[in-house]
Structures are given as C-alpha cells and as structure tokens.
Design a protein around this motif. Structure first.
Motif, short mmCIF file in Angstrom:
data_model
loop_
_atom_site.label_atom_id
_atom_site.label_comp_id
_atom_site.label_asym_id
_atom_site.label_seq_id
_atom_site.Cartn_x
_atom_site.Cartn_y
_atom_site.Cartn_z
N ASP A 156 0.81 -1.22 0.00
CA ASP A 156 0.00 0.00 0.00
C ASP A 156 0.84 1.27 0.00
OD1 ASP A 156 0.43 -1.25 2.59
OD2 ASP A 156 -0.59 0.44 3.48
N HIS A 157 2.18 1.15 0.02
CA HIS A 157 3.06 2.31 -0.06
C HIS A 157 3.85 2.37 -1.36
CE1 HIS A 157 3.20 2.78 4.61
NE2 HIS A 157 2.12 3.31 4.07
N THR A 158 3.73 1.35 -2.20
CA THR A 158 4.61 1.29 -3.38
C THR A 158 3.88 1.09 -4.71
OG1 THR A 158 4.91 -1.11 -3.06
CG2 THR A 158 6.53 0.36 -2.03
N THR A 159 2.71 0.47 -4.70
CA THR A 159 2.09 0.10 -5.98
C THR A 159 1.63 1.30 -6.80
OG1 THR A 159 0.03 -0.31 -4.75
CG2 THR A 159 1.35 -2.21 -5.35
N GLY A 160 1.55 2.48 -6.18
CA GLY A 160 1.21 3.67 -6.96
C GLY A 160 2.23 3.99 -8.03
N MET A 161 3.44 3.47 -7.90
CA MET A 161 4.44 3.70 -8.96
C MET A 161 3.99 3.13 -10.28
SD MET A 161 8.22 3.48 -7.27
CE MET A 161 7.96 2.00 -6.31
N LEU A 162 3.17 2.07 -10.25
CA LEU A 162 2.64 1.51 -11.50
C LEU A 162 1.74 2.51 -12.22
CD1 LEU A 162 1.80 -2.10 -10.27
CD2 LEU A 162 3.68 -1.44 -11.79
N MET A 163 1.10 3.40 -11.46
CA MET A 163 0.24 4.42 -12.06
C MET A 163 1.05 5.56 -12.66
SD MET A 163 -2.67 3.07 -11.45
CE MET A 163 -1.84 1.47 -11.49
N LEU A 164 2.35 5.62 -12.34
CA LEU A 164 3.21 6.70 -12.84
C LEU A 164 4.11 6.22 -13.98
CD1 LEU A 164 4.32 8.16 -9.37
CD2 LEU A 164 2.34 8.82 -10.77
N ARG A 165 3.77 5.09 -14.57
CA ARG A 165 4.66 4.45 -15.53
C ARG A 165 4.74 5.17 -16.87
NH1 ARG A 165 -0.16 1.87 -15.37
NH2 ARG A 165 -1.20 1.36 -17.34
N GLU A 166 3.79 6.07 -17.17
CA GLU A 166 3.78 6.71 -18.49
C GLU A 166 4.78 7.87 -18.61
OE1 GLU A 166 -0.44 5.28 -17.57
OE2 GLU A 166 1.03 6.57 -16.57
N GLY A 167 5.43 8.23 -17.52
CA GLY A 167 6.27 9.43 -17.54
C GLY A 167 7.74 9.14 -17.70
N LYS A 168 8.54 10.11 -17.24
CA LYS A 168 9.99 9.99 -17.29
C LYS A 168 10.46 8.98 -16.25
CE LYS A 168 10.50 14.86 -18.62
NZ LYS A 168 11.04 16.19 -18.21
N PRO A 169 11.74 8.59 -16.29
CA PRO A 169 12.25 7.68 -15.26
C PRO A 169 11.96 8.22 -13.86
CG PRO A 169 13.85 7.89 -17.02
CD PRO A 169 12.75 8.88 -17.33
N LEU A 170 11.62 7.31 -12.96
CA LEU A 170 11.30 7.69 -11.59
C LEU A 170 12.56 7.66 -10.74
CD1 LEU A 170 8.07 5.52 -11.07
CD2 LEU A 170 8.19 7.95 -11.73
N ASP A 171 12.86 8.78 -10.10
CA ASP A 171 13.97 8.82 -9.15
C ASP A 171 13.43 8.39 -7.79
OD1 ASP A 171 16.46 9.86 -10.45
OD2 ASP A 171 15.05 11.43 -11.08
N VAL A 172 13.85 7.21 -7.36
CA VAL A 172 13.30 6.61 -6.15
C VAL A 172 14.40 6.46 -5.11
CG1 VAL A 172 12.14 4.60 -5.16
CG2 VAL A 172 11.54 5.39 -7.46
#
Length: 303
Positions: A92-108
């Motif tokens: 519940d703290h990480t799966t939202g990254m799947l919703m951000l997949r259309e953009g630039k590389p994610l700096d995590v």
C-alpha cells in the motif's frame, strides 16, 4: 516547507472496499461524522512547484487529481513530482508507482532492503524497466544527511525502525535495518523540522530523540487499541504484532506524545476500524483534549 497529506488512511483506505465494520457501514449510510480517506502518502515542497513524494499508494492517481499544485504546468507531459522516497516496501506504499509508468524515469530513494524486496518478492522495479524505468538512490539508516536534486532547501535524515518486512518479502522472518524507516525532514534555511513515521511499532531511544527535536510530528495512528482487529473479528493479529503502536493504554502513542511538549502532533495512517475517525467519538475527544490531531486527505501544513 509546505506539507500536503495526499492520503491519511491505512491499507485499504476508508471505507475499505470489502469492509462492513461499524465505521465503514455508517460512513456509507451517511450516519457518520467523519471523512473518507485514501491510503497513506504525503508530499513536501519549498516552492509549491517541485514536490517530493513519500510513498506512492494505490490511490495516487485520485490523490494527484485532487492536488492542483502538482499537476502538469508545461509541455504535453509534465509533473511536479521530482522524486519519490519510500518508507518501506509495503504494497500500500509502493504500488502507486505503477500508475506513474507513463512518464519519465522515476527517481526513487529507498534503503537497500526495500530495493531488494522490490526487485525480488515484489519485482516492481523490474516491471517498470519496460515503461518509465527506475533510478534507485540508496538511503543509509544512520541519520547521515542527504539532499535531493530539484527539492531545494531540504535536508533529510533517516533511521531504522524495528519492524517486519512485508509478508511477500524473502526476509519476512529475518528483520534487517532498513525494512522500515523514520525520516526527519529539515528546511535548511529556517531549521524547521518534520518527523514522519507512518509505521511505528516501538519507541526506541533514537525515535524519542527525533520526536523531541522537531517542530511537527506525523506518526503512526493506525489503531486505537492493541486488540482492535481481534475484537472486531477481522483478524487474529494484534496491532503490535504487525508493527503498529496503538494510541491507548500504557506505553501507547498518546502517552508517548504527551511527553513531547513542543511539537505539533498529528496521527496519520488511520485504519478503517479506528474509532478516532468518528469526530463525535469519545476516543476522538480524548485526542482533542491531548492536543493530538488526526490527519485527513488534503490537509496542508506550512512549517
């Protein structure tokens, strides 16, 4: 420093989609004095334009749509999200990254243990390689200060918390430093500090020291009692067993926060079963009397 609560609920949010507990039922029926909440996440900024996310819940799309300051401003594709910091590797703290997949590389930014979980038991980073990709930046757990490019005037310190890795983790029963962290977020120019720890099962000495040295606390408010889920016949596990310090009782969060006189005190990550969600409840009045706030979606704090 501006702090925005994107979501204030625990896993499943409030009301939880399949739950018929007293809180969820009454909220759906319009018999409840309280607010619905999405799953826990916050964002911080010093310029109201470039934002650092702490966790990305499954509700991230709705949270971003409700927050104009982080929405696209320039070009065809744009976002105010400059980086993501993960407190742990819980679903519940990480799966939202799947919703951000259309953009630039994610700096995590996350610990080595969280990275291991997200490339093994739940290979989220691996999945995202075929979409936006993930640039991982390691976090130490010894309060070594670090800064994040694009998030100006902010310094962050992280420390390990006693906790368990998620159930899917290969080291679920072999705890390591970095499975769960608390963070101190400092605005360099003003010295103002926030302590953020949505999953807090034990008040270790370094945790109490952090609490005493900041201007605002945003800490674990998951359960009111240790046996809350057991008493409601929802689970056989107690709050402390799953890494959450309950608010009430000896050694509970209220007692702890009563010993922190100078900070603004806010509970976040509120489970759908917790009676403090009802603003008319005696439990909520107990918090009010103690000067302890309950976070809600959309709460903004200027520190």
């Amino acid at each position: 420093m501006k702090i925005r609560v994107l979501g204030a609920g625990a896993g499943g949010g409030f009301p939880q989609w399949n739950c018929n507990c007293d809180n969820c039922r009454r909220l759906r029926n319009g018999q409840f004095n309280g607010k619905a909440r999405t799953q826990s996440s916050i964002a911080i900024s010093t310029d109201n334009r470039n934002w650092l996310l702490f966790n990305t819940s499954p509700d991230i799309r709705a949270q971003l749509e409700a927050f104009p300051a982080i929405q696209p401003k320039e070009g065809i594709r744009d976002t105010g999200i400059k980086a993501i910091l993960l407190i742990d590797s819980q679903i519940d703290h990480t799966t939202g990254m799947l919703m951000l997949r259309e953009g630039k590389p994610l700096d995590v930014y996350c610990t080595e243990m969280v990275k291991q979980d997200l490339t093994s038991g739940f290979p989220l980073f691996t999945m995202l390689k075929d979409y936006c990709t993930v640039n991982h930046h390691p976090i130490a757990c010894d309060e070594t200060p670090f800064e994040i490019p694009g998030i100006d005037d902010i310094r962050i310190y992280a420390h390990a918390l006693k906790s368990k890795a998620p159930p899917y983790s290969p080291h679920r029963h072999d705890p390591h430093d970095g499975d769960n962290i608390g963070v101190i977020i400092e605005q360099i120019s003003t010295g103002k500090k926030l302590y953020y720890s949505p999953g807090l099962g034990e008040i270790e000495p370094h945790v109490l020291q952090a609490m005493l040295n900041v201007d605002c606390l945003m800490v674990d408010g998951t359960f009111w009692t240790d046996d809350e889920m057991v008493a409601q016949q929802i689970s056989h596990k107690r709050a402390r067993e799953i890494g959450h310090l309950p608010q009430s009782g000896p050694g509970g969060m209220i007692e702890v926060l009563n010993g922190v006189p100078n900070a603004r005190k806010i509970l976040i990550h509120i489970n759908n079963t917790n009676p403090i969600l009802d603003e008319d409840s005696p439990q909520r009045k107990t918090l009010d009397a103690a000067g302890i706030e309950v976070a809600y979606d959309g709460l903004e704090i200027d520190l």
